[in-house]
Design a protein around this motif. Structure first.
Motif, PDB file in Angstrom:
ATOM      1  N   THR A 423       0.851  -1.191   0.000  1.00  0.00           N
ATOM      2  CA  THR A 423       0.000   0.000   0.000  1.00  0.00           C
ATOM      3  C   THR A 423       0.885   1.240   0.000  1.00  0.00           C
ATOM      4  O   THR A 423       2.097   1.147   0.178  1.00  0.00           O
ATOM      5  CB  THR A 423      -0.890   0.043   1.254  1.00  0.00           C
ATOM      6  N   VAL A 424       0.250   2.390  -0.193  1.00  0.00           N
ATOM      7  CA  VAL A 424       1.000   3.645  -0.131  1.00  0.00           C
ATOM      8  C   VAL A 424       1.673   3.749   1.233  1.00  0.00           C
ATOM      9  O   VAL A 424       2.865   4.046   1.335  1.00  0.00           O
ATOM     10  CB  VAL A 424       0.047   4.838  -0.359  1.00  0.00           C
ATOM     11  N   ALA A 425       0.920   3.437   2.292  1.00  0.00           N
ATOM     12  CA  ALA A 425       1.470   3.551   3.641  1.00  0.00           C
ATOM     13  C   ALA A 425       2.659   2.612   3.833  1.00  0.00           C
ATOM     14  O   ALA A 425       3.691   3.016   4.368  1.00  0.00           O
ATOM     15  CB  ALA A 425       0.388   3.257   4.670  1.00  0.00           C
ATOM     16  N   ALA A 463       0.937  -1.504  -7.058  1.00  0.00           N
ATOM     17  CA  ALA A 463       1.358  -2.707  -7.794  1.00  0.00           C
ATOM     18  C   ALA A 463       2.871  -2.816  -7.742  1.00  0.00           C
ATOM     19  O   ALA A 463       3.570  -1.845  -7.436  1.00  0.00           O
ATOM     20  CB  ALA A 463       0.880  -2.630  -9.229  1.00  0.00           C
ATOM     21  N   GLN A 464       3.386  -3.995  -8.047  1.00  0.00           N
ATOM     22  CA  GLN A 464       4.838  -4.194  -8.052  1.00  0.00           C
ATOM     23  C   GLN A 464       5.497  -3.179  -8.970  1.00  0.00           C
ATOM     24  O   GLN A 464       5.079  -3.021 -10.114  1.00  0.00           O
ATOM     25  CB  GLN A 464       5.141  -5.603  -8.526  1.00  0.00           C
ATOM     26  N   GLY A 465       6.510  -2.476  -8.437  1.00  0.00           N
ATOM     27  CA  GLY A 465       7.175  -1.455  -9.235  1.00  0.00           C
ATOM     28  C   GLY A 465       6.400  -0.147  -9.274  1.00  0.00           C
ATOM     29  O   GLY A 465       6.856   0.838  -9.822  1.00  0.00           O
ATOM     30  N   ARG A 474       4.769   8.629  -8.967  1.00  0.00           N
ATOM     31  CA  ARG A 474       5.779   7.735  -8.398  1.00  0.00           C
ATOM     32  C   ARG A 474       6.944   8.541  -7.844  1.00  0.00           C
ATOM     33  O   ARG A 474       7.444   8.277  -6.761  1.00  0.00           O
ATOM     34  CB  ARG A 474       6.287   6.794  -9.498  1.00  0.00           C
ATOM     35  N   GLN A 475       7.385   9.554  -8.617  1.00  0.00           N
ATOM     36  CA  GLN A 475       8.492  10.388  -8.146  1.00  0.00           C
ATOM     37  C   GLN A 475       8.142  11.045  -6.822  1.00  0.00           C
ATOM     38  O   GLN A 475       8.939  11.074  -5.892  1.00  0.00           O
ATOM     39  CB  GLN A 475       8.806  11.467  -9.185  1.00  0.00           C
ATOM     40  N   ARG A 476       6.910  11.577  -6.733  1.00  0.00           N
ATOM     41  CA  ARG A 476       6.549  12.277  -5.504  1.00  0.00           C
ATOM     42  C   ARG A 476       6.408  11.313  -4.330  1.00  0.00           C
ATOM     43  O   ARG A 476       6.797  11.631  -3.220  1.00  0.00           O
ATOM     44  CB  ARG A 476       5.260  13.079  -5.719  1.00  0.00           C
TER      45      ARG A 476
END
Ligand code: M5T
Ligand code: MG
Length: 572
Positions: A423-425, A463-465, A474-476
């Motif tokens: 997860t994001v967390a 998801a993976q990656g 993704r960068q942030r």
């Protein structure tokens, strides 16, 4: 031999179980060898006919021996399975741990597909061999040799059948083994190839589709698949041949015993019970040889596996972990006359780089593609060791500091941000397991990621990656992950490239406001990103051409002016 070494290392610790296995195998073999004799005695005992008492007594006796034999066998297999499974588990743990410590260079040497095969399929081969050894390493020879001795003792006149059947069996088995061994030895590499092709295709599936290369890729996979198929088919064919041959030898020799033994019984030279004893020992001898053959066949495949596992376990990670105990005192990053070339390359990627970044300062690095910016950042995190000069963090040479301490002080936002499935967390907590939700939101706010995370929530699936997030998202997220860690030094490797200019500006303003005491090293392509930095290093082909503030560089640096002009004209 690697195989023996590996077995000793991983099965060795379970020696009490091994002792048990040996005892059980011994008991099982002795009991098996006992059975035909009891059996024959019953037949030889003339009193049997009509004598129910004796039948019950001897029959019961046989039943007890058989049950004991089954019990011993079961226990041997049980202990064997425990040893083999534990050895496999320990091996996998070691391979995983070793591979996790590998540097970029080691990874490239093995390839991730091969590392996966090594840790699954190869370990399984060795594990199988351990299991087989535990069930028959001792009983197979005992059965054949004990069988030969007891058969000859039972009746010497029929012994010549043993003398013929055993060599024939040995020769047939030797022929089959000699054909199988070379095939087995190559099987692992073929499994590797399948994994490699499949992995590459799955990773690059979008590119493959976009360039309409599915046919070509399919051919590539088919070739690897076909390779494995034909090797497996050849082993299958040999097995198909082996079983009828074995059965033929077994049947022909029993017919011979009955034929010649029958004549002897007829002429009163042999008791029928003795013939039965002989026949059963002959079966045990042949079975023993068969079991030994199957074990021999396992050895080459397991040996290949063992070699490949040992390669991983014995590789010393090319960047050793720091042995020193010194911890960085603060967030100062110093480069002193640093030169670096990648292993095996003859031209240096960095040459004589010297600069210092103090706590609270922002040092920006700008330069064309391939100038060596990523390399420079990676040297701070000690992904590689410098060829000359030294890199110091908090006054301690990175080679002499405790690696965990060093990394705890660094927050790296890599050029290609990688998120893990979860997860994001869970991704953000990579930086600090104990971070509270408030900490996470604060980091997300600075990283300008609060908006899109708020929509999905902290428990949004990754998801993976991180492929279910856009490049800029993704960068942030990976910036936020570095911030959660609260490091003394933040390394941004081109981490703003996928952001639009206004998000970029807001992000930098937030960083300036919140992280005034942190050393920041910012790699960037955009002049706007580096403009406000305390110092800007202009690097080209691994050398620092000029350094200074934006205004100073506009005055002094030809290259910097060119970069500025080129971006102005694009934007204008
Ligand atoms: C600088 C070579 C690469 C290039 C030079 C990472 C890496 C780089 N190189 C290797 O041989 N092996 C490696 O693992 O080093 O590369 P860089 O440091 O990645 O350049 P950059 O970050 O300034 O470029 P960019 O495109 O990210 O702006 O010659 O072949
Ligand atoms: Mg780079």
């Amino acid at each position: 031999m690697k195989l023996l070494h590996l077995i000793k290392r991983y099965a060795g610790p379970y020696w009490p179980l091994i002792v048990l296995v040996v005892l059980f195998q011994f008991a099982q073999s002795v009991l098996s060898l006992l059975l035909p004799t009891i059996n024959g005695d019953i037949l030889n005992d003339g009193v049997l006919v009509g004598n129910t008492d004796v039948i019950w007594r001897l029959g019961g006796w046989m039943l007890v021996v058989s049950l004991l034999q089954i019990a011993a066998n079961t226990l041997a297999i049980l202990c064997g399975a425990i040893i083999a499974m534990r050895a496999g588990r320990d091996m996998r743990a070691d391979v995983f741990q070793k591979a996790s410590a590998f540097s970029e260079q080691d990874m490239q040497r093995f390839g991730s597909a091969s590392l996966i095969t090594r840790n699954t399929n190869d370990v399984q081969q060795v594990q199988m061999l351990i299991l087989m050894s535990c069930t028959m390493l001792m009983s197979a020879p005992m059965l054949s040799i004990g069988g030969i001795v007891l058969a000859i003792r039972a009746d010497a006149t029929l012994s010549w059948i043993v003398a013929v059947a055993v060599p024939v069996m040995l020769i047939v088995m030797a022929l089959i083994v000699s054909r199988l061994v070379p095939i087995f030895a190559t099987l692992q590499e073929k499994v590797d190839a399948i994994n490699r092709v499949m992995r590459e295709q799955l990773t690059g599936i979008r590119v493959v589709r976009a360039f309409v290369q599915e046919k070509r890729e399919k051919r590539r996979f088919d070739k690897a698949n076909e390779d494995l198929y034909s090797a497996m088919l050849r082993t299958g064919n040999l097995f198909v041949l082996a079983f009828p041959l074995i059965m033929l030898i077994v049947e022909v020799s029993s017919v011979a015993v009955i034929w010649f033994g029958g004549h002897l019984v007829d002429s009163g030279e042999l008791e029928i019970g003795t013939m039965m004893i002989f026949l059963q020992y002959l079966m045990q001898i042949l079975m023993g040889i068969m079991m030994m053959t199957f074990m021999t066949m396992m050895i080459p495949r397991a040996a290949v596996g063992a070699r490949r596992i040992s390669e991983v376990i014995e590789t010393e990670a090319s960047v050793a972990r720091g042995t020193g105990s010194a911890a960085p005192a603060d967030g100062t990053v110093e480069f002193e006359g640093v030169s670096f070339s990648y292993p095996g390359a003859d031209t240096p990627v960095l040459e004589d780089v010297t600069f210092t970044a103090h706590p609270g300062e922002t040092v920006a690095i700008i330069g064309s593609t391939g100038a060596g910016k990523t390399t420079l950042v990676n040297l701070i995190a000690r992904q590689f060791d410098v060829t000359a000069g030294s890199v110091r963090v908090g006054g301690v040479d990175v080679r002499e500091s405790d690696t965990d301490q060093l990394w705890a002080n660094l927050g790296l936002v890599p050029q290609r941000p990688y998120l893990f499935s979860g997860t994001v967390a869970s991704n953000l907590r990579f930086g600090d397991e104990n971070a509270t939700e408030a900490d996470l939101w604060q980091a997300l706010e600075i990283a300008q990621a609060k908006g899109f995370v708020a929509e999905k929530g902290l428990d949004a699936r990754v998801a993976q990656g991180g492929t279910n997030f856009s490049g800029g998202q993704r960068q942030r997220l990976s910036i936020a992950r570095a911030l959660v860690k609260r490091p003394r030094v933040l390394l941004f490797d081109d981490s703003f490239s996928a952001l639009d200019t206004s998000t970029d500006a807001r992000l930098r303003a937030a960083l300036d406001a919140e992280l005034s005491d942190i050393t920041r090293i910012v790699v960037a392509q955009r002049v706007a990103t580096v403009q406000g930095a305390d110092r800007i290093l202009v690097i080209e082909s691994g050398r620092i051409l000029d350094q200074g503030t934006h205004d100073e560089l506009l005055e002094t640096s030809e290259t910097y002016r060119e970069i500025v002009n080129s971006q102005m004209s694009v934007e204008a």
